[in-house]
Design a protein around this motif. Structure first.
Motif, short mmCIF file in Angstrom:
data_model
loop_
_atom_site.label_atom_id
_atom_site.label_comp_id
_atom_site.label_asym_id
_atom_site.label_seq_id
_atom_site.Cartn_x
_atom_site.Cartn_y
_atom_site.Cartn_z
N THR A 139 28.61 -13.30 5.36
CA THR A 139 29.11 -12.72 4.12
C THR A 139 28.18 -13.08 2.96
N ILE A 140 27.71 -12.06 2.27
CA ILE A 140 26.82 -12.26 1.12
C ILE A 140 27.44 -11.58 -0.08
N ASN A 141 27.77 -12.36 -1.10
CA ASN A 141 28.39 -11.83 -2.31
C ASN A 141 27.58 -12.11 -3.58
N ASP A 142 26.46 -12.80 -3.39
CA ASP A 142 25.65 -13.16 -4.56
C ASP A 142 24.19 -13.28 -4.12
N ILE A 143 23.28 -13.10 -5.06
CA ILE A 143 21.85 -13.21 -4.73
C ILE A 143 21.53 -14.58 -4.14
N SER A 144 22.26 -15.60 -4.60
CA SER A 144 22.03 -16.95 -4.08
C SER A 144 22.44 -17.08 -2.62
N ASP A 145 23.26 -16.16 -2.12
CA ASP A 145 23.69 -16.20 -0.71
C ASP A 145 22.68 -15.55 0.23
N ILE A 146 21.70 -14.84 -0.32
CA ILE A 146 20.74 -14.11 0.52
C ILE A 146 19.84 -15.10 1.25
N PRO A 147 19.71 -14.97 2.56
CA PRO A 147 18.81 -15.85 3.31
C PRO A 147 17.37 -15.72 2.81
N SER A 148 16.63 -16.78 2.88
CA SER A 148 15.25 -16.79 2.35
C SER A 148 14.39 -15.72 3.00
N SER A 149 14.71 -15.36 4.26
CA SER A 149 13.91 -14.35 4.97
C SER A 149 14.06 -12.96 4.35
N LEU A 150 15.11 -12.78 3.51
CA LEU A 150 15.35 -11.48 2.90
C LEU A 150 15.13 -11.48 1.39
N ASN A 151 14.73 -12.61 0.84
CA ASN A 151 14.52 -12.67 -0.61
C ASN A 151 13.45 -11.70 -1.09
N GLN A 152 12.35 -11.63 -0.34
CA GLN A 152 11.27 -10.73 -0.72
C GLN A 152 11.70 -9.27 -0.63
N ASP A 153 12.49 -8.97 0.39
CA ASP A 153 12.98 -7.59 0.52
C ASP A 153 13.88 -7.21 -0.64
N CYS A 154 14.74 -8.14 -1.07
CA CYS A 154 15.64 -7.87 -2.20
C CYS A 154 14.83 -7.60 -3.47
N LEU A 155 13.80 -8.40 -3.71
CA LEU A 155 12.96 -8.20 -4.89
C LEU A 155 12.26 -6.85 -4.82
N LEU A 156 11.78 -6.49 -3.62
CA LEU A 156 11.08 -5.23 -3.44
C LEU A 156 11.99 -4.04 -3.75
N GLN A 157 13.23 -4.10 -3.28
CA GLN A 157 14.17 -2.99 -3.53
C GLN A 157 14.51 -2.89 -5.02
N ARG A 158 14.65 -4.02 -5.68
CA ARG A 158 14.93 -4.00 -7.11
C ARG A 158 13.74 -3.43 -7.90
N GLU A 159 12.52 -3.79 -7.48
CA GLU A 159 11.33 -3.24 -8.14
C GLU A 159 11.31 -1.71 -7.99
N ARG A 160 11.70 -1.21 -6.82
CA ARG A 160 11.74 0.23 -6.61
C ARG A 160 12.78 0.89 -7.51
N PHE A 161 13.94 0.24 -7.63
CA PHE A 161 14.99 0.77 -8.51
C PHE A 161 14.49 0.86 -9.95
#
Length: 374
Positions: free
Chosen positions: A252-274
């Motif tokens: 369960t992930i409800n906050d950016i702090s809950d995102i596993p480190s392996s997906l941190n870069q992906d999250c940043l990439l998607q936000r940059e695209r947005f």
């Protein structure tokens, strides 16, 4: 007095220059100079052009309106410098289409209307009155507009033939008595012109110019990187990212702090695209007509929806497949095509997800096949 409901919101040639031939000229012909285009506008094109041009006035006034009542009373496009409208002064832009450069005989009745209806108390005299025409103002009229006393003298001499029975068809208006007193006190220095080149220069500052005249879009500004903390307007696609990551990791992930480190870069990439797509949305707002960016979103939606609705191993796989598909979409017919980048197409997917028009994790296995984009 002029009724407020009659003041409608603005909804939105010289000789051929010497050019050196190019391949583009062979395909499209020698470009037609903008003043020549304006001079050849049909009545409908002229009306549309002046409404587009009127949008360039918005930064100079508290409000800009076009008179829409019965009988124009000498009023066309009006700029109000204050929110009190008529009480705070006003400027009039009389946009008339003639087949010739404006001459004195074209304007006497227009001057007569302003003098008569301001005398009647329909409105106070304007601060400035501009004549606007597709072929500009002729030399004789230009000289008159530069000499207010001569203009006044000529207007009085021409009143009987050009104004007395032409200001309105319901009554004859001789220049005498109190009206003559009003005429004599009237400030004729308010009358001037806007040249075709001035119109084009101002029109170039509107979102309609590139579509009306061509010539390409201006350079896009640099894209601002996403802030560390996401904003409320991002909540839709951010939650969908959380859902996709949760579905992929089985947690369960409800906050950016809950995102596993392996997906941190992906999250940043998607936000940059947005944010890239948001930058394009803002750019479109200032450079192309309303609806252009929405049309681009619609193209992307129809280009990716089948991929999004296919079966995928999890929500993250669905998101990645959809975003990958968006990068392959050909954007050739949209007016923004020349400035659209891959990140924009990808970011539009997240804009659509932000409004739940694309969904990464289908609840109970249901495909979102009933969503349409307007």
């Amino acid at each position: 007095m002029i009724a407020d409901e009659d003041m409608k919101p603005i909804t939105v040639c010289r000789g051929m220059p010497k050019v050196y031939p190019s391949a583009d000229h062979v395909f499209n012909g020698i470009p037609i100079p903008k003043p020549c285009r304006v001079a050849s506008f049909s009545p409908e094109e002229w009306e549309s052009f002046t409404e587009e041009w009127a949008n360039s006035l918005i930064d100079s006034y508290a409000s800009v309106r076009r008179f829409g009542g019965s009988g124009d009373q000498g009023i066309d496009i009006v700029g109000f410098p204050t929110d009190t409208m008529w009480g705070g002064g006003w400027d009039n832009y009389q946009c008339k289409r003639y087949n010739n450069p404006l001459c004195p005989g074209d304007i006497w009745v227009e001057i007569g209307k302003i003098i008569y209806y301001s005398y009647k108390g329909e409105y106070p005299p304007p601060r400035k009155y501009y004549f606007v025409a597709p072929k500009g103002v002729g030399t004789t009229l230009q000289k008159l507009l530069g000499n207010p006393e001569k203009l006044k003298e000529q207007a009085e001499a021409k009143w009987k033939d050009n104004c007395q029975d032409k200001i309105t068809t319901t009554v004859s208006i001789p220049l005498e008595g109190e009206l003559l007193d009003w005429f004599n006190k009237f400030d004729f220095s308010i009358f001037s012109e806007k040249s075709v080149l001035e119109l084009i220069d101002s029109h170039a500052k509107t979102r309609y110019h590139s579509v009306r005249f061509g010539g390409g879009l201006p350079p896009r500004p640099e894209v601002t990187p996403p802030p560390q903390e996401h904003h409320a307007e991002e909540s839709g696609y951010i939650q969908q990212l959380f859902d996709a990551y949760s579905d992929h990791k089985g947690i369960t992930i409800n906050d950016i702090s809950d995102i596993p480190s392996s997906l941190n870069q992906d999250c940043l990439l998607q936000r940059e695209r947005f944010y890239h797509a948001e930058s394009l949305r803002n750019f479109a707002r200032d450079t192309v007509p309303d609806g252009t960016f929405n049309s681009l979103q619609k193209e992307v939606f129809h280009g990716v929806i089948d991929i999004c609705n296919n079966a995928h191993t999890d929500g993250l796989a669905r998101m990645r497949a959809t975003v990958t598909q968006s990068a392959n979409i050909s954007i050739s017919s949209n007016p923004l095509a020349s400035v659209v980048q891959v990140q924009d197409r990808q970011g539009i997917c997240h804009q659509l997800a932000n409004e739940y028009k694309l969904v990464w994790v289908h609840k109970n296995g249901e495909v979102q096949d009933d969503i349409t984009i307007q």
